[in-house]
Design an enzyme around this catalytic site. Structure first.
Site, short mmCIF file in Angstrom:
data_model
loop_
_atom_site.label_atom_id
_atom_site.label_comp_id
_atom_site.label_asym_id
_atom_site.label_seq_id
_atom_site.Cartn_x
_atom_site.Cartn_y
_atom_site.Cartn_z
N CYS A 9 12.23 -1.54 5.41
CA CYS A 9 12.01 -1.93 3.91
C CYS A 9 10.70 -1.18 3.54
O CYS A 9 10.33 -0.15 4.15
CB CYS A 9 12.14 -3.09 3.61
SG CYS A 9 10.92 -4.31 4.69
N ASN A 12 7.91 -4.15 5.64
CA ASN A 12 8.04 -4.51 6.85
C ASN A 12 7.65 -5.94 6.87
O ASN A 12 7.20 -6.28 8.23
CB ASN A 12 7.55 -3.55 8.09
CG ASN A 12 8.26 -4.02 9.28
OD1 ASN A 12 7.42 -3.63 10.26
ND2 ASN A 12 9.44 -4.42 9.13
N CYS A 14 8.90 -8.74 4.72
CA CYS A 14 9.97 -9.75 4.13
C CYS A 14 11.26 -9.35 4.68
O CYS A 14 12.04 -10.09 5.22
CB CYS A 14 9.77 -9.53 2.73
SG CYS A 14 8.23 -9.80 2.05
N ARG A 15 12.02 -7.99 4.05
CA ARG A 15 13.45 -8.00 4.29
C ARG A 15 13.60 -7.46 5.64
O ARG A 15 14.65 -7.93 6.14
CB ARG A 15 13.88 -7.17 3.17
CG ARG A 15 13.95 -7.53 1.69
CD ARG A 15 13.91 -6.44 0.52
NE ARG A 15 12.98 -5.67 0.52
CZ ARG A 15 12.86 -4.48 -0.07
NH1 ARG A 15 13.83 -4.19 -0.99
NH2 ARG A 15 11.81 -3.51 -0.09
N SER A 16 13.24 -6.55 6.17
CA SER A 16 13.49 -5.56 7.41
C SER A 16 13.32 -6.66 8.42
O SER A 16 14.09 -6.63 9.40
CB SER A 16 13.31 -4.33 7.43
OG SER A 16 11.67 -4.30 7.61
N ASP A 126 13.57 -7.42 -3.59
CA ASP A 126 12.45 -7.62 -2.89
C ASP A 126 11.98 -8.80 -3.05
O ASP A 126 11.46 -9.16 -4.32
CB ASP A 126 11.54 -6.63 -2.97
CG ASP A 126 10.46 -6.57 -2.20
OD1 ASP A 126 10.21 -7.49 -1.61
OD2 ASP A 126 9.94 -5.24 -2.02
P1 4NP Z 1 9.38 -5.95 2.11
O1 4NP Z 1 8.52 -6.39 0.60
O2 4NP Z 1 9.39 -4.19 1.83
O3 4NP Z 1 10.81 -6.43 1.99
O4 4NP Z 1 8.37 -6.25 3.23
C1 4NP Z 1 7.42 -6.15 0.14
C2 4NP Z 1 6.11 -6.48 1.31
C3 4NP Z 1 4.88 -6.13 0.71
C4 4NP Z 1 4.65 -5.19 -0.50
C5 4NP Z 1 5.95 -4.72 -1.20
C6 4NP Z 1 7.12 -5.26 -0.76
N1 4NP Z 1 3.40 -4.90 -0.71
O5 4NP Z 1 3.43 -4.02 -1.82
O6 4NP Z 1 2.40 -5.05 -0.20
#
Ligand code: 4NP
Length: 159
Positions: A9, A12, A14-16, A126
């Site tokens: 994702c 790294n 939240c989702r993955s 997300d």
């Molecule tokens: P993820 O979510 O891609 O599912 O881990 C996010 C985590 C952090 C950020 C964006 C999306 N960020 O901008 O820091």
């Protein structure tokens, strides 16, 4: 035969990592952890070394799914040679993965929700922005069950 899967994702956190933990959980339940290697990474570098987001940890705790020892890392060019399958959590991730790994990459890249065409959505929302980790968990759980069937098929494992 062994097989390797990398979930990717943006951050790294939240989702993955949720997909990594849930997929490992069902792989362990089926006694396949010695032959299926599982990891996750982010296309971005902001959270390198961080544990999964509190929202992801809460959901995994609720379902007694381990995330022990998991820390964010960034996708590396070598991942294209080190994994059989790279699973992108959204369309932008998929594009960024293909761009980073280039044409010589061995790994097949798919979008997570291509496993659940009946949902009619392309991207795992997300939760870093939506706050809805429960919605992500439901998609991840269903998708990981489909993914394990796909991987077992490729490994010629019956059941
Ligand atoms: P993820 O979510 O891609 O599912 O881990 C996010 C985590 C952090 C950020 C964006 C999306 N960020 O901008 O820091």
């Amino acid at each position: 035969m062994s097989y390797s899967v990398l979930f990717v994702c943006l951050g790294n956190i939240c989702r993955s990592p949720m997909a990594e933990a849930v997929f490992r959980h069902i792989v362990v339940e089926q006694g396949l952890e010695a032959v299926i290697k599982i990891d996750s990474a982010g296309t971005g570098d902001w959270h390198i070394g961080h544990p999964p987001h509190e929202g992801t940890r809460k959901l995994l705790d609720r379902y007694s799914i381990s995330y022990e020892g998991m820390n964010a890392r960034q996708l590396a060019v070598q991942d294209g040679g080190n994994f059989d399958l790279i699973v992108a959590m959204d369309t932008k991730n998929e594009r960024d993965i293909r761009e980073k790994l280039g044409v010589s990459s061995r790994a097949q890249v798919i979008r997570f929700l291509s496993l659940l065409p009946e949902k009619g959505i392309d991207d795992v929302p997300d939760p870093y922005y939506t706050g809805n980790f429960g919605e992500v968990y439901e998609l991840v759980k269903e998708g990981c069950e489909k993914l394990l069937e796909l991987v077992k098929g490729r490994m010629n494992i019956e059941r």
